[in-house]
Scaffold this active site. Structure first.
Site, PDB file in Angstrom:
ATOM      1  N   GLY A 255       8.257  25.960  33.951  1.00 12.17           N
ATOM      2  CA  GLY A 255       9.092  26.801  33.107  1.00 12.17           C
ATOM      3  C   GLY A 255       9.315  26.651  31.875  1.00 12.17           C
ATOM      4  CD  GLU A 258      14.742  18.339  32.490  1.00 13.20           C
ATOM      5  OE1 GLU A 258      14.914  17.421  33.387  1.00 13.20           O
ATOM      6  OE2 GLU A 258      14.182  19.130  32.500  1.00 13.20           O
ATOM      7  CD  GLU A 290      14.774  23.420  31.096  1.00 13.80           C
ATOM      8  OE1 GLU A 290      14.705  22.315  31.201  1.00 13.80           O
ATOM      9  OE2 GLU A 290      14.308  23.930  31.979  1.00 13.80           O
ATOM     10  CG  HIS A 293      18.248  19.841  32.699  1.00 13.34           C
ATOM     11  ND1 HIS A 293      18.373  18.916  33.964  1.00 13.34           N
ATOM     12  CD2 HIS A 293      17.259  20.692  33.233  1.00 13.34           C
ATOM     13  CE1 HIS A 293      17.583  19.340  34.815  1.00 13.34           C
ATOM     14  NE2 HIS A 293      16.926  20.431  34.483  1.00 13.34           N
ATOM     15  CD  GLU A 312      15.497  20.125  37.728  1.00 10.83           C
ATOM     16  OE1 GLU A 312      16.062  21.197  37.202  1.00 10.83           O
ATOM     17  OE2 GLU A 312      14.714  19.278  36.915  1.00 10.83           O
TER      18      GLU A 312
END
Length: 837
Positions: A255, A258, A290, A293, A312
């Site tokens: 998707g 990061e 993201e 992250h 995650e």
């Protein structure tokens, strides 16, 4: 090529430290290769180590004052001996562009013929771009220079420095980053710029998508700014990586990724047709994920892949939380409850389940397999439960202490628990063992007994665990009492894992009037499957249309779907619920997910005759939802898509393509046309000619993928043979085109036509899996599995395949999980017809 093992990583991490990388890439050499020159400065305490590189041609290697023989490269390992305390390694190579979404991916846009490049270094693919010590705990600053065509735009992790000459780009050194975060984009990118709170912002896309990005740029920037503000409120450490660019790139596998300073997203998020609010919410949540992250993963990086959850799980939790708290998408937890947790529950119940934080991940290849619903959705749910238990203030204080202790370094589970324990004053060891070190999911069942006046004589929540993992966990949950008119009362309850038979008595309910529905885990604070008592389950069809809280509706829908998945309730009962409640649904994500999740059950759990009946009933519910939706709103589009997916009315669909009978406000635009055509192809009402004509009107990369899916779905033996050859042997097509072909191949309506390919999957896939990189191979293997061949013979073929010792780890995982899904489907069918499963 050998996968780096945990033992090798630990040994190398103890013997060297990387000071810096200086990378110089020349992208002007042709369509197949580029030139890579890297200088690595590192310190060593021993005399020997190794670096990794995956070149097309290794040209030169120099270590300190010695030239090394390039022929000494062993697979991807470059052994380095005679090390000094301070060392300089220079490696020059020709590297190959890829079409797999890994390394330096090269894409030619069919819309205008322009070329675009982007770097994807995850998980261990920076070595496809330059030589490196490719493991997460050897972080170092990276200085990049790039030579490229003068009319291109080049961006990277670091901020641009003064360009010394046309066609030459140089970038400032990054802060210390892990090698798997290195990225760049190069090509004639379209860019929009902004800034916020002193942080330069940019968004990039291909020129052919420029008008679509421009239409949404304000929304993307607004969400980015809102999320930055919220993270700065939550965390003491500000965003540390300078600029914040976001690039929407073609043929991306994930998707998003990061990369600090330049986050990359799949460019499906640049919407070229009408989309629902849930799709816009997904994009917003991905942006927030993201950004999370930047702290969990980029600022503080896991030491090895066994602590993947530190990346995650936290990004999933914080991405959902910040989206709900800071943006207009305030129902993000509803999406999480129904969509993301369904993914987590499924993954955690399969034979391949693993703890959120496993004791050991033996190598990087195994680490890749753990990017699943457990590391994401279950881990995020566990964190939400931890917040409910510790309190938000202590939780955030622990996170900020964690960042302060390990900024620009690496950390482990033990490090995080130390910070959380210090902040909360609690020893988290006993909490972490069942939640993070133990696999599988508990079930919470409500049990009630009423007196003659309809009051609770007894009420309890009973926690159970599967025999394979008999672990009961501490849970802090809400218990909701819902009247049939939708009004509710709620109380929080702590479930004691040491209680007799896992039974927690709800003493406060004794003598209270019985609710229509007693809902355990109301508010969705914990990770546990729920089951209603029989009276509550019977009342759900009456309650759902009257229930205002979308999260509670999502939990009730999820309970019904999960009970059917487990074979505890028949699938037609889910269809009954859809008929009763779906037409009254107002939340787009609930309508979309109920239709998607139920469709999987209908297609796999029911025999052909029962399936047709169920689809007709679902189609009727979609029509009623469509009729009641306001023109042009998201719910109208969701209802139309749901109807397209299940209807057998080819005249209706053909009319929509021709502009006849289209509901007012519904735009039959590019993407909806492809959806209609795909359904007509499956129904045998459109063929190769119509697919080719539609592809001519949509000469885009997305159009090519949609056409590939349609061609694979054609009910024609020659089309199936051509599609199968692409799936098992074609390495010329890009990752996304192969995946699109695999996605279209199997259709429940075409069981007889595709029967011969069921055994061929098990014969052909082991060799096919070795033709491609693991990420792409695993994705294709999953999409190409004969999921609708629900038969004992399919399971026997799977068992035989799993008995082989030459399978890739990814293929073994795919087949193990898919076979378990078949087991469930066979069990459900046997419960209906009485045959042994």
């Amino acid at each position: 090529m050998p996968s780096l093992s945990r033992a090798e990583s630990t040994a190398r991490g103890a013997s060297i430290s990387v000071v810096s990388y200086h990378v110089d890439l020349d992208l002007t050499g042709g369509d197949e290769r580029f030139r890579s020159l890297v200088t690595i400065r590192f310190r060593a305490t021993g005399s020997e180590t190794f670096a990794e590189v995956k070149p097309a041609s290794l040209l030169a290697v120099r270590l300190n004052d010695r030239d090394l023989d390039p022929a000494a490269l062993d697979d991807n390992r470059l052994v380095l001996t005679g090390l000094a305390e301070e060392n300089t390694l220079t490696v020059e190579a020709e590297m190959a562009y890829t079409n797999t979404g890994e390394g330096l991916h090269r894409f030619v846009d069919p819309a205008d013929g322009e070329t675009y490049l982007y770097a994807m270094s995850f998980l261990d693919d920076v070595q496809r771009i330059f030589a490196a010590f490719d493991q997460p705990d050897l972080k170092a600053p990276v200085t990049l220079a790039v030579t490229a065509p003068e009319h291109w735009t080049v961006a990277a992790n670091g901020a641009p420095a003064a360009n010394p000459a046309p066609g030459r780009w140089e970038f400032t050194p990054t802060l210390p980053i892990a090698t798997y975060f290195f990225t760049l984009i190069a090509g004639p990118w379209h860019v929009r710029r902004d800034s916020h709170d002193g942080i330069p912002l940019g968004v990039y896309c291909r020129r052919s998508l420029a008008e679509h990005l421009d239409a949404d740029a304000d929304e993307i920037f607004t969400i980015t700014k809102q999320c930055l503000d919220r993270f700065h409120q939550l965390f003491t450490e500000r965003y540390p990586f300078g600029k914040y660019d976001q690039a929407f790139v073609p043929e991306f596998n994930a998707g998003a990724m990061e990369n600090p300073g330049l986050v990359t997203f799949r460019d499906d998020y640049v919407f070229r047709s009408a989309v629902t609010d849930s799709e816009r919410e997904e994009r917003a949540t991905t942006i927030a994920h993201e950004m999370a992250h930047m702290w969990f993963g980029d600022l503080v990086t896991m030491r090895w892949w066994d602590d993947l959850w530190l990346n995650e799980s936290f990004a999933e939790y914080l991405g959902t939380r910040v989206t709900a708290e800071a943006t207009r998408f305030d129902q993000a937890w509803t999406t999480f409850a129904l969509q993301r947790k369904a993914w987590g529950y499924a993954a955690d119940q399969r034979p391949s389940t693993h703890p959120v934080a496993p004791e050991e991940v033996v190598d990087a290849a195994q680490g890749l397999l753990n990017f699943d619903g457990i590391s994401y959705a279950k881990g995020a749910s566990v964190l939400r439960q931890l917040v409910a238990w510790l309190g938000d203030e202590a939780f955030l204080a622990g996170l900020n202490d964690h960042f302060a202790r390990h900024r620009f370094g690496n950390a482990t589970l033990a490090d995080l628990l130390d910070s959380l324990g210090a902040a909360s004053g609690r020893d988290l060891t006993d909490w972490a063992e069942p939640w993070l070190r133990t696999a599988q999911v508990n079930t919470l069942r409500s049990e009630v007994r009423l007196d003659a006046d309809g009051r609770y004589a007894e009420a309890a929540v009973v926690q159970t665990a599967p025999p394979s993992h008999p672990v009961l966990r501490p849970h802090r949950i809400g218990v909701g009492r819902y009247a049939v008119d939708g009004t509710a009362e709620r109380q929080e309850v702590d479930l004691d894992p040491k209680a007799d038979d896992g039974r927690t008595v709800l003493t406060g309910l004794v003598g209270e009037p019985a609710a229509a529905v007693l809902l355990p885990n109301d508010g969705d604070l914990t990770f546990a499957k729920i089951r209603l008592d029989p009276a509550s389950a019977d009342a759900v069809p009456l309650l759902l249309p009257r229930l205002a809280d979308p999260l509670a509706r999502a939990l009730l829908w999820g309970e019904a779907l999960d009970a059917a998945t487990d074979g505890e309730r028949p699938v037609p009962a889910v269809v009954d619920l859809i008929e009763a409640a779906l037409p009254a649904e107002t939340e787009v994500i609930i309508a979309e997910d109920v239709l998607a999740l139920s469709r999987s059950l209908v297609d796999r759990y029911l025999d052909p005759a029962a399936r047709q009946t169920a689809l007709a009933r679902i189609a009727d519910a979609c029509r009623r939802l469509l009729d009641g939706a306001a023109p042009g709103e998201s719910l109208q589009l969701a209802a139309a898509r749901g109807l397209i997916a299940v209807t057998t009315d080819a005249d209706l669909l053909g009319g929509w393509l021709a502009g006849r009978g289209v509901p007012a406000g519904l735009a039959v635009d590019t993407e909806l046309r492809w959806s209609v055509l795909a359904r007509l192809v499956v129904l045998g009402a459109a063929g190769a000619v119509e697919v080719a004509a539609e592809a001519d009107t949509d000469p885009s990369a997305a159009g090519a993928e949609r056409a590939a899916t349609c061609r694979a779905a054609l009910p024609d033996p020659a089309a199936k043979q051509a599609a199968w050859e692409i799936i098992v042997s074609n390495t010329e097509l890009s990752n996304r085109l192969v995946e699109a072909t695999a996605a279209g191949f199997w259709r429940p309506e075409q069981a007889e036509l595709t029967a011969e390919y069921v055994p061929r999957y098990f014969d052909d896939m082991p060799a096919a899996a070795r033709l491609r990189t693991p990420w792409v191979a695993d994705r294709v293997a999953k999409l190409a599995f004969p999921r609708y061949a629900v038969a004992r013979s399919t399971r026997e073929a799977a068992e035989a395949l799993l008995g082989r010792d030459d399978l890739t780890p990814g293929l073994r995982r795919v087949v193990t999980d898919a076979d378990d899904d078949l087991r469930r489907a066979l069990h459900a069918r046997s419960a209906v017809d009485g045959t042994p499963s």
